[in-house]
Design an enzyme around this catalytic site. Structure first.
Site, PDB file in Angstrom:
ATOM      1  N   GLY A 248      24.523 -17.189  29.402  1.00 42.22           N
ATOM      2  CA  GLY A 248      23.358 -18.075  29.592  1.00 42.22           C
ATOM      3  C   GLY A 248      23.732 -19.105  30.130  1.00 42.22           C
ATOM      4  N   ARG A 249      24.789 -19.883  29.837  1.00 38.88           N
ATOM      5  CA  ARG A 249      25.150 -21.067  30.333  1.00 38.88           C
ATOM      6  C   ARG A 249      25.405 -20.747  32.067  1.00 38.88           C
ATOM      7  NH1 ARG A 249      28.457 -22.736  25.227  1.00 38.88           N
ATOM      8  NH2 ARG A 249      26.879 -23.231  23.704  1.00 38.88           N
ATOM      9  N   GLN A 343      14.643 -39.516  46.018  1.00 37.07           N
ATOM     10  CA  GLN A 343      14.830 -40.812  46.797  1.00 37.07           C
ATOM     11  C   GLN A 343      14.822 -40.912  48.298  1.00 37.07           C
ATOM     12  OE1 GLN A 343      14.887 -43.374  44.467  1.00 37.07           O
ATOM     13  NE2 GLN A 343      15.360 -45.282  46.194  1.00 37.07           N
ATOM     14  N   GLY A 347       8.230 -42.520  48.741  1.00 39.50           N
ATOM     15  CA  GLY A 347       7.016 -42.442  47.792  1.00 39.50           C
ATOM     16  C   GLY A 347       6.485 -40.873  47.870  1.00 39.50           C
ATOM     17  N   GLU A 370      20.738 -24.669  25.706  1.00 42.54           N
ATOM     18  CA  GLU A 370      21.602 -23.464  25.670  1.00 42.54           C
ATOM     19  C   GLU A 370      23.055 -24.319  25.413  1.00 42.54           C
ATOM     20  OE1 GLU A 370      21.746 -20.577  28.590  1.00 42.54           O
ATOM     21  OE2 GLU A 370      19.745 -20.009  28.315  1.00 42.54           O
ATOM     22  N   GLU A 374      26.485 -32.715  26.089  1.00 41.38           N
ATOM     23  CA  GLU A 374      27.693 -33.314  24.941  1.00 41.38           C
ATOM     24  C   GLU A 374      28.447 -32.286  24.134  1.00 41.38           C
ATOM     25  OE1 GLU A 374      24.394 -34.446  25.250  1.00 41.38           O
ATOM     26  OE2 GLU A 374      24.962 -36.316  26.554  1.00 41.38           O
TER      27      GLU A 374
HETATM   28  C1  LIG Z   1      12.235 -26.476  26.995  1.00 37.35           C
HETATM   29  C2  LIG Z   1      13.267 -25.929  25.921  1.00 37.35           C
HETATM   30  C3  LIG Z   1      13.484 -24.714  25.821  1.00 37.35           C
HETATM   31  C4  LIG Z   1      14.428 -24.326  24.753  1.00 37.35           C
HETATM   32  N1  LIG Z   1      14.500 -22.819  24.631  1.00 37.35           N
HETATM   33  C5  LIG Z   1      15.460 -22.522  23.515  1.00 37.35           C
HETATM   34  C6  LIG Z   1      15.394 -21.014  23.244  1.00 37.35           C
HETATM   35  O1  LIG Z   1      14.792 -20.035  24.035  1.00 37.35           O
HETATM   36  N2  LIG Z   1      15.964 -20.796  22.210  1.00 37.35           N
HETATM   37  C7  LIG Z   1      16.627 -21.681  21.362  1.00 37.35           C
HETATM   38  O2  LIG Z   1      17.073 -21.121  20.422  1.00 37.35           O
HETATM   39  N3  LIG Z   1      16.795 -22.947  21.752  1.00 37.35           N
HETATM   40  C8  LIG Z   1      16.081 -23.344  22.973  1.00 37.35           C
HETATM   41  N4  LIG Z   1      15.795 -24.696  23.034  1.00 37.35           N
HETATM   42  C9  LIG Z   1      16.599 -25.667  22.035  1.00 37.35           C
HETATM   43  C10 LIG Z   1      17.808 -26.427  22.576  1.00 37.35           C
HETATM   44  O3  LIG Z   1      19.040 -25.230  22.815  1.00 37.35           O
HETATM   45  C11 LIG Z   1      18.069 -27.575  21.791  1.00 37.35           C
HETATM   46  O4  LIG Z   1      17.089 -28.469  22.302  1.00 37.35           O
HETATM   47  C12 LIG Z   1      19.631 -28.008  22.189  1.00 37.35           C
HETATM   48  O5  LIG Z   1      20.584 -27.335  21.702  1.00 37.35           O
HETATM   49  C13 LIG Z   1      19.677 -29.519  21.565  1.00 37.35           C
HETATM   50  O6  LIG Z   1      19.241 -29.372  19.953  1.00 37.35           O
HETATM   51  P1  LIG Z   1      18.467 -30.585  19.550  1.00 37.35           P
HETATM   52  O7  LIG Z   1      17.157 -30.788  20.394  1.00 37.35           O
HETATM   53  O8  LIG Z   1      17.935 -30.438  18.129  1.00 37.35           O
HETATM   54  O9  LIG Z   1      19.222 -32.018  19.845  1.00 37.35           O
HETATM   55  P2  LIG Z   1      20.069 -32.577  18.722  1.00 37.35           P
HETATM   56  O10 LIG Z   1      21.129 -31.648  18.289  1.00 37.35           O
HETATM   57  O11 LIG Z   1      19.518 -33.082  17.368  1.00 37.35           O
HETATM   58  O12 LIG Z   1      21.049 -33.623  19.471  1.00 37.35           O
HETATM   59  C14 LIG Z   1      20.352 -34.824  19.909  1.00 37.35           C
HETATM   60  C15 LIG Z   1      21.395 -35.655  20.868  1.00 37.35           C
HETATM   61  O13 LIG Z   1      22.776 -35.881  19.871  1.00 37.35           O
HETATM   62  C16 LIG Z   1      23.703 -35.369  20.869  1.00 37.35           C
HETATM   63  N5  LIG Z   1      24.764 -34.752  19.900  1.00 37.35           N
HETATM   64  C17 LIG Z   1      24.519 -33.871  18.739  1.00 37.35           C
HETATM   65  N6  LIG Z   1      25.520 -33.558  18.166  1.00 37.35           N
HETATM   66  C18 LIG Z   1      26.592 -34.342  18.828  1.00 37.35           C
HETATM   67  C19 LIG Z   1      28.184 -34.341  18.898  1.00 37.35           C
HETATM   68  N7  LIG Z   1      28.914 -33.573  17.912  1.00 37.35           N
HETATM   69  N8  LIG Z   1      28.650 -34.951  19.685  1.00 37.35           N
HETATM   70  C20 LIG Z   1      28.223 -35.858  20.452  1.00 37.35           C
HETATM   71  N9  LIG Z   1      26.666 -35.727  20.856  1.00 37.35           N
HETATM   72  C21 LIG Z   1      25.965 -35.100  19.885  1.00 37.35           C
HETATM   73  C22 LIG Z   1      23.172 -34.264  21.515  1.00 37.35           C
HETATM   74  O14 LIG Z   1      23.924 -34.006  22.710  1.00 37.35           O
HETATM   75  C23 LIG Z   1      21.635 -35.072  22.204  1.00 37.35           C
HETATM   76  O15 LIG Z   1      22.037 -35.866  23.090  1.00 37.35           O
HETATM   77  C24 LIG Z   1      15.118 -25.206  23.929  1.00 37.35           C
HETATM   78  C25 LIG Z   1      14.977 -26.473  24.298  1.00 37.35           C
HETATM   79  C26 LIG Z   1      14.157 -26.871  25.147  1.00 37.35           C
HETATM   80  C27 LIG Z   1      13.842 -28.468  25.277  1.00 37.35           C
END
Ligand SMILES: Cc1cc2nc3c(=O)[nH]c(=O)nc-3n(C[C@H](O)[C@H](O)[C@H](O)COP(=O)(O)OP(=O)(O)OC[C@H]3O[C@@H](n4cnc5c(N)ncnc54)[C@H](O)[C@@H]3O)c2cc1C
Length: 392
Positions: A248-249, A343, A347, A370, A374
């Site tokens: 996926g990545r 950029q 505009g 995915e 971070e």
């Molecule tokens: C449009 C969209 C589609 C998506 N589709 C899917 C899907 O189909 N299936 C699915 O399962 N998920 C899906 N996701 C979820 C997505 O995988 C998560 O949003 C993502 O993994 C981050 O989790 P979180 O949003 O809870 O952020 P958090 O885990 O709360 O992280 C918040 C911030 O803290 C940072 N952070 C967290 N832990 C650490 C660490 N140990 N060290 C440094 N930094 C850290 C993160 O990088 C981020 O910047 C989707 C998200 C979006 C926005």
């Protein structure tokens, strides 16, 4: 400066791969280009175009031929996703997630279930979602709380998932749920019919980009799933989820490459057309250097994605860290290139008449989902510090 599209390097691709690339490019031109802006503006899910992509094999690219897939490599798939995303990153990314979930299903379902659902998924007749993230478990996905309790010949699911791509329009949910102890080892994966009794869907999230595909929360309230819908064995769900994410990545990285290529092509064309100070923009060295850096970043990112794809195809023991590096690099580069292309358009780049702002909005989320970038760094650093292996 000529008006032709910036050439994509072809040297490391075989004849078949060039043919897949052309097929995907022609398809995206015919079936995405006329409608992508409208799907974005009206948040319309392009079910018909996705069905047509399925007819070309794009919905089961690296799924076994025996189950109706195209049986291609991860590298082939990356080439296809890049071309689709050069026109519409949002729809391409949806198809990429469907491919990921479909591969997880066909590679791990019991034969009778695999044969019953697999061909329809691989052909795009039915669509799949990947359900890992929960409101309280994002980056720390192994802390998920959705439970699956064994009850006779079935499991009963309770809990909720957040941010599920395609939820509400897909037919099959690949759900990671806890069957055992805390942590990764207590998680199992299930194939769940999307209309099973007890499943609820949240409102369509209002997002920055990815408007052509819905994102919703999904709740499970006593959802009964036959025990033969378990993917792999009990306790293997997190491993299966992570294996799915390796591919996926790469797919999401390829979508960023496509968006960046689309933006670079547009910026290059625009520099040859727009005049200021009595000259074409292409004559300003400051902008030439910007364009040169964008192309250099894009080519480096593409090489990285292709190297990681080859690692995954070869089942290299370090494929996961290569996929993480490729995802981190290509999705950051992709967004930066789209932003620079905006950029260069001044505009005009900011208004919807040009596709640049859509490409930029669409590929922003690739740095987040995915596994955030971070978390990609966490994976890379862990590999470096725990294995002391060189990454070459
Ligand atoms: C449009 C969209 C589609 C998506 N589709 C899917 C899907 O189909 N299936 C699915 O399962 N998920 C899906 N996701 C979820 C997505 O995988 C998560 O949003 C993502 O993994 C981050 O989790 P979180 O949003 O809870 O952020 P958090 O885990 O709360 O992280 C918040 C911030 O803290 C940072 N952070 C967290 N832990 C650490 C660490 N140990 N060290 C440094 N930094 C850290 C993160 O990088 C981020 O910047 C989707 C998200 C979006 C926005």
């Amino acid at each position: 400066m000529d008006m032709h599209a910036f050439p994509t390097p072809t040297t490391d691709l075989g004849e078949d791969q060039l043919a897949y690339r052309k097929a995907a490019r022609d398809f995206a031109q015919a079936e995405f280009a006329p409608y992508a802006a409208h799907w974005d503006t009206d948040s319309e899910f392009p079910r018909e175009a996705i069905a047509k992509a399925g007819e070309l094999g794009f919905c089961g690219l690296y799924v076994d031929e025996a189950v109706g897939g195209a049986g291609l490599t991860r590298l082939d798939a990356a080439i296809v996703f890049e071309e689709l995303a050069a026109i519409d990153p949002s729809t391409a990314a949806f198809i990429s997630i469907h491919n990921m979930a479909t591969w997880m299903f066909t590679a791990h379902a019991q034969p009778s279930l695999r044969d019953a659902w697999g061909p329809a998924l691989a052909s795009g007749e039915k669509l799949a979602s990947y359900c890992l993230t929960e409101p309280g478990a994002g980056s720390d996905a192994a802390s998920l709380k959705t439970r699956a309790e064994r009850d006779g010949d079935s499991y009963v699911l309770n809990g909720s998932k957040a941010f599920i791509s395609g939820a509400g329009v897909t037919d099959v949910l690949v759900v990671m749920a806890r069957t055992g102890q805390d942590g990764a080892g207590g998680i199992s994966a299930f194939a769940v019919s999307a209309d099973a009794q007890g499943i609820g869907y949240g409102r369509k999230e209002d997002k920055l980009g990815w408007h052509s595909q819905p994102t919703r929360s999904v709740s499970f309230d006593g959802v009964r799933v036959s025990a033969d819908h378990l993917l792999g064995k009990e306790g293997e769900g997190f491993r299966i989820a992570m294996k799915g994410l390796d591919g996926g990545r790469l797919n999401i990285s390829a979508c960023s490459l496509g968006a960046a290529q689309g933006a670079l092509d547009a910026a290059r064309r625009y520099m040859g057309e727009r005049r200021q100070f009595g000259k074409k923009l292409a004559e300003f060295q400051g902008l030439q250097f910007k364009l040169a850096d964008m192309a250099t970043q894009l080519v480096a990112a593409r090489q990285m994605v292709h190297t990681a794809a080859r690692k995954l195809d070869a089942r290299s023991s370090d494929a996961t860290v290569w996929c993480a590096m490729a995802k981190r690099f290509a999705t950051d580069a992709g967004f930066a290139i789209c932003n620079e292309a905006l950029q260069i358009h001044g505009g005009y780049g900011y208004i919807r008449e040009y596709p640049i702002e859509r490409l930029m909005r669409d590929c922003r989320v690739h740095q987040i989902l995915e596994g955030t970038n971070e978390i990609m760094r966490v994976i890379i650093a862990r590999h470096l510090l725990n294995t002391h292996e060189e990454l070459r």
